[in-house]
Structure formats: C-alpha cells, structure tokens
Design a protein around this motif. Structure first.
Motif, PDB file in Angstrom:
ATOM      1  N   PRO A 141      30.013  -1.982   0.444  1.00  0.00           N
ATOM      2  CA  PRO A 141      29.071  -1.394   1.394  1.00  0.00           C
ATOM      3  C   PRO A 141      28.101  -0.439   0.698  1.00  0.00           C
ATOM      4  N   TRP A 142      26.950  -0.258   1.280  1.00  0.00           N
ATOM      5  CA  TRP A 142      25.973   0.730   0.827  1.00  0.00           C
ATOM      6  C   TRP A 142      25.377   1.392   2.059  1.00  0.00           C
ATOM      7  N   SER A 143      24.821   2.558   1.871  1.00  0.00           N
ATOM      8  CA  SER A 143      24.370   3.358   3.008  1.00  0.00           C
ATOM      9  C   SER A 143      22.862   3.579   2.961  1.00  0.00           C
ATOM     10  N   LEU A 144      22.187   3.221   4.050  1.00  0.00           N
ATOM     11  CA  LEU A 144      20.762   3.479   4.191  1.00  0.00           C
ATOM     12  C   LEU A 144      20.576   4.791   4.945  1.00  0.00           C
ATOM     13  N   SER A 145      19.945   5.758   4.318  1.00  0.00           N
ATOM     14  CA  SER A 145      19.703   7.043   4.974  1.00  0.00           C
ATOM     15  C   SER A 145      18.521   6.900   5.924  1.00  0.00           C
ATOM     16  N   ALA A 146      18.811   6.831   7.222  1.00  0.00           N
ATOM     17  CA  ALA A 146      17.784   6.705   8.254  1.00  0.00           C
ATOM     18  C   ALA A 146      17.645   8.042   8.957  1.00  0.00           C
ATOM     19  N   THR A 147      17.234   9.067   8.185  1.00  0.00           N
ATOM     20  CA  THR A 147      17.194  10.436   8.699  1.00  0.00           C
ATOM     21  C   THR A 147      15.865  11.101   8.354  1.00  0.00           C
ATOM     22  N   SER A 148      15.422  11.963   9.264  1.00  0.00           N
ATOM     23  CA  SER A 148      14.206  12.743   9.062  1.00  0.00           C
ATOM     24  C   SER A 148      14.549  14.221   9.188  1.00  0.00           C
ATOM     25  N   ILE A 187      30.310   4.914  -2.237  1.00  0.00           N
ATOM     26  CA  ILE A 187      29.248   4.225  -1.514  1.00  0.00           C
ATOM     27  C   ILE A 187      27.888   4.723  -2.006  1.00  0.00           C
ATOM     28  N   ALA A 188      27.047   3.801  -2.430  1.00  0.00           N
ATOM     29  CA  ALA A 188      25.693   4.173  -2.844  1.00  0.00           C
ATOM     30  C   ALA A 188      24.866   4.538  -1.618  1.00  0.00           C
ATOM     31  N   HIS A 189      24.162   5.659  -1.700  1.00  0.00           N
ATOM     32  CA  HIS A 189      23.279   6.108  -0.620  1.00  0.00           C
ATOM     33  C   HIS A 189      21.833   5.910  -1.055  1.00  0.00           C
ATOM     34  N   LEU A 190      21.091   5.168  -0.260  1.00  0.00           N
ATOM     35  CA  LEU A 190      19.673   4.972  -0.525  1.00  0.00           C
ATOM     36  C   LEU A 190      18.876   5.857   0.420  1.00  0.00           C
ATOM     37  N   TRP A 191      18.272   6.908  -0.119  1.00  0.00           N
ATOM     38  CA  TRP A 191      17.479   7.810   0.711  1.00  0.00           C
ATOM     39  C   TRP A 191      16.104   7.986   0.078  1.00  0.00           C
ATOM     40  N   SER A 192      15.206   8.601   0.793  1.00  0.00           N
ATOM     41  CA  SER A 192      13.810   8.671   0.366  1.00  0.00           C
ATOM     42  C   SER A 192      13.604   9.530  -0.869  1.00  0.00           C
ATOM     43  N   GLY A 193      14.535  10.453  -1.129  1.00  0.00           N
ATOM     44  CA  GLY A 193      14.352  11.386  -2.228  1.00  0.00           C
ATOM     45  C   GLY A 193      13.490  12.573  -1.874  1.00  0.00           C
ATOM     46  N   ILE A 194      13.081  12.639  -0.606  1.00  0.00           N
ATOM     47  CA  ILE A 194      12.234  13.736  -0.131  1.00  0.00           C
ATOM     48  C   ILE A 194      13.066  14.621   0.792  1.00  0.00           C
ATOM     49  N   GLY A 195      13.215  15.894   0.444  1.00  0.00           N
ATOM     50  CA  GLY A 195      14.067  16.783   1.225  1.00  0.00           C
ATOM     51  C   GLY A 195      13.638  16.913   2.677  1.00  0.00           C
ATOM     52  N   THR A 204      11.856  14.785   4.759  1.00  0.00           N
ATOM     53  CA  THR A 204      11.291  13.458   5.005  1.00  0.00           C
ATOM     54  C   THR A 204      10.694  13.368   6.401  1.00  0.00           C
ATOM     55  N   SER A 205       9.405  13.079   6.483  1.00  0.00           N
ATOM     56  CA  SER A 205       8.776  12.868   7.782  1.00  0.00           C
ATOM     57  C   SER A 205       9.143  11.481   8.299  1.00  0.00           C
ATOM     58  N   ILE A 206       8.891  11.244   9.574  1.00  0.00           N
ATOM     59  CA  ILE A 206       9.194   9.929  10.144  1.00  0.00           C
ATOM     60  C   ILE A 206       8.376   8.848   9.450  1.00  0.00           C
ATOM     61  N   LYS A 207       7.111   9.148   9.155  1.00  0.00           N
ATOM     62  CA  LYS A 207       6.257   8.177   8.458  1.00  0.00           C
ATOM     63  C   LYS A 207       6.798   7.881   7.069  1.00  0.00           C
ATOM     64  N   GLU A 208       7.215   8.917   6.355  1.00  0.00           N
ATOM     65  CA  GLU A 208       7.784   8.718   5.011  1.00  0.00           C
ATOM     66  C   GLU A 208       9.090   7.951   5.087  1.00  0.00           C
ATOM     67  N   LEU A 209       9.892   8.216   6.120  1.00  0.00           N
ATOM     68  CA  LEU A 209      11.154   7.505   6.284  1.00  0.00           C
ATOM     69  C   LEU A 209      10.914   6.019   6.530  1.00  0.00           C
ATOM     70  N   GLU A 210       9.971   5.701   7.385  1.00  0.00           N
ATOM     71  CA  GLU A 210       9.685   4.302   7.669  1.00  0.00           C
ATOM     72  C   GLU A 210       9.230   3.572   6.407  1.00  0.00           C
ATOM     73  N   ALA A 211       8.402   4.233   5.611  1.00  0.00           N
ATOM     74  CA  ALA A 211       7.944   3.623   4.357  1.00  0.00           C
ATOM     75  C   ALA A 211       9.112   3.414   3.407  1.00  0.00           C
ATOM     76  N   HIS A 212      10.023   4.376   3.359  1.00  0.00           N
ATOM     77  CA  HIS A 212      11.218   4.246   2.508  1.00  0.00           C
ATOM     78  C   HIS A 212      12.068   3.058   2.939  1.00  0.00           C
ATOM     79  N   ILE A 213      12.343   2.947   4.236  1.00  0.00           N
ATOM     80  CA  ILE A 213      13.170   1.840   4.723  1.00  0.00           C
ATOM     81  C   ILE A 213      12.491   0.508   4.447  1.00  0.00           C
ATOM     82  N   ASP A 214      11.179   0.461   4.634  1.00  0.00           N
ATOM     83  CA  ASP A 214      10.444  -0.771   4.367  1.00  0.00           C
ATOM     84  C   ASP A 214      10.593  -1.189   2.906  1.00  0.00           C
TER      85      ASP A 214
END
Length: 290
Positions: free
Chosen positions: A224-231, A192-200, A202-212
């Motif tokens: 399936p693919w996985s969206l990393s929705a974590t801060s 499963i491919a994981h799409l995450w911000s690449g920032i160890g 990750t602040s909430i603001k950075e996470l929101e920008a990543h998801i956007d």
C-alpha cells in the motif's frame, strides 16, 4: 453473501457488507484514511488554543473506525515522565494530543470485537523521540502483547481478504512501520510511502495539481501507499475540503480513486470518501482477472 445495497449500508462494517471485495488482497484495496488520526478536535492539548491549528480529525480512533476509516495515519512520540513512566503519545509537528498508544489499541480492539470482519491498516508513519530516545523494544512488546493474534503476519500479506478470513477469525490488523532491529519483522509490514505535495501550507489548487501529477504515474506493486489529500493554512490549520474529496474521488466520474491505495484525508467523514472507496473497490474486484 451478496453486497449490501448502498442505502442499507452501515459504515462501521462496510467491508464485511461488501463481499465482492474478498477477492482483493490488502495491497490491492482502496482505503479511506484518517490523516494524523491521533490528533482530533475532542482530544486535549497542553498548549491552549492550538486545537484548530493541529487537529486533523473530528473524533477519536473508535469513532473514526465506526465512520468508515480503514487506514489510520499514526504519528507517535515517546516521553518519560518524572516518575520514570514512559508513554507513547500521538502528535502533530511536535504538538502532543491526549491520545496515547494505549487509547488506540483499546479502541481498535473494541471496534474489532463489534465488527470482526473489518480490516484496519495502522500506518505508523512517525516514531519520534520526545524527551528521550524512542523505545522501539517497548513499542514492539506493547503491540504484540495487546494485539497479538489480531495482527496479520508478514507471511499472510499476499492473501486475499477471503483467504485471510479462512485462515483466522481475528487476523484483521495490518501494522506498518519503518524497519528497526527491535521491531519483530514477522509482524510489522514495510513502511507506507506517503506522497504529499511537499508544501507545508498546501492550497486546494496546489493539492489538486499534486494529485494530478501522482495520478499520471501512480505507484504500482503489492505494498500500500498513501496519497496525502490534505490542505493547510497557516492561519486556520487543516482545511475541510469535503466538496473536493467528493468530486475528485468519485469513481463514477473519474479514475483517481481507482488508481489509489490509501486516500489520506482530514475530517474524512464529512465527505463521501468512504462510499467512494467502497464503490472503487467494487469496480476493482469486478475488473480483477478470474
């Protein structure tokens, strides 16, 4: 069977209670995921005082499943003790928890015996060497021996949930892992491919920008693919972002949930993530061409 009303919904069997979803394939589902599922607050850790820094979930695998998680983000390390006994342990950035692969399998079987029409994606995102090389052959043998008939074979990956129920009363587990010669390809789905911000951290603001960014061109295809929705913060570890999960993935007010596959979150049950994913699957099933 009709869909159970939200006020009567039991999270442990939310999929079985949502019969409209039976037209969707596993690759079309929108699943609530437990990020780093084997590293939870109730596990124990060899190093003192690290639980707050590494634990990404509140409870064990069984409770995660009962609370509605249907994609388990599994990160495993293989170690051999002085007696020569090998064990597959769950870990977060090299910090091992007391959860083992045996724990996962036993609790998964228990859950499925109680809820036979739920489907679970076990996403083996990491298979790491510990104090010795990772034993893919033993890993393969252990899972096939204990989960055997419960595994959805590769040949059935394009079937809808309804078709899978017709084919088998027990094929409910989707195993995904990086391809390896010692992993029997007929029983393991692609990684499963994981799409995450690449920032160890990750602040909430950075996470929101990543998801956007991801939502502007979300992945397509049948896998399936996985969206990393974590801060995460260096000082406190994983952050509980339940308010943001509720807002961002509410299909009644936005499109993000409908464009997702697996929404991989920490402390997921504190939010409405399961309910939002269920609603998104209902919408998706109604929009699916007849």
């Amino acid at each position: 069977m009709t869909d159970v009303a939200l006020e009567n919904l039991t999270l442990s069997r939310w999929m079985a209670s949502t019969s409209s979803m039976d037209v969707l394939t596993l690759g079309e589902l929108i699943l609530p995921g437990a990020h780093n599922s084997g590293v939870d607050k109730k596990a124990t850790y060899a190093a003192p005082g690290v639980a707050h820094w590494v634990a990404c979930q509140n409870n064990s695998f069984y409770d995660q499943l009962r609370n509605g998680a249907r994609a388990l983000d599994a990160r495993v390390e293989y170690d051999v003790d002085p007696r020569g006994v090998g064990t597959f342990w769950f870990q977060h950035n090299g910090v091992k928890s007391s959860r083992s692969l045996e724990n996962l399998v036993m609790q998964l079987i228990r859950f499925l015996e109680e809820n036979p029409d739920e489907f679970v994606l076990v996403d083996f995102h990491e298979l790491n060497s510990g104090n010795t090389a990772f034993d893919h052959q033993e890993f393969n043998r252990f899972l096939l021996t204990h989960l055997g008939p419960r595994i959805i074979p590769y040949s059935n990956r394009y079937l809808s949930l309804g078709q899978l129920k017709e084919v088998s009363g027990v094929q409910r587990v989707w195993l995904a892992a990086q391809q390896h010669p010692d992993l029997y390809h007929a029983w393991f789905q692609p990684k499963i491919a994981h799409l995450w911000s690449g920032i160890g951290d990750t602040s909430i603001k950075e996470l929101e920008a990543h998801i956007d960014r991801v939502m502007q061109r979300p992945p397509t295809g049948s896998n399936p693919w996985s969206l990393s929705a974590t801060s995460y913060t260096i000082a406190l570890g994983p952050v509980n972002i339940k308010e943001q999960l509720n807002q961002w993935f509410d299909p009644g007010t936005g499109h993000w949930a409908l464009n997702c596959s697996v929404i991989n979150a920490d402390f997921f049950e504190d939010s409405r993530l399961v309910i939002n994913c269920r609603t998104a699957n209902l919408i998706k099933s109604r929009q699916r061409p007849k």
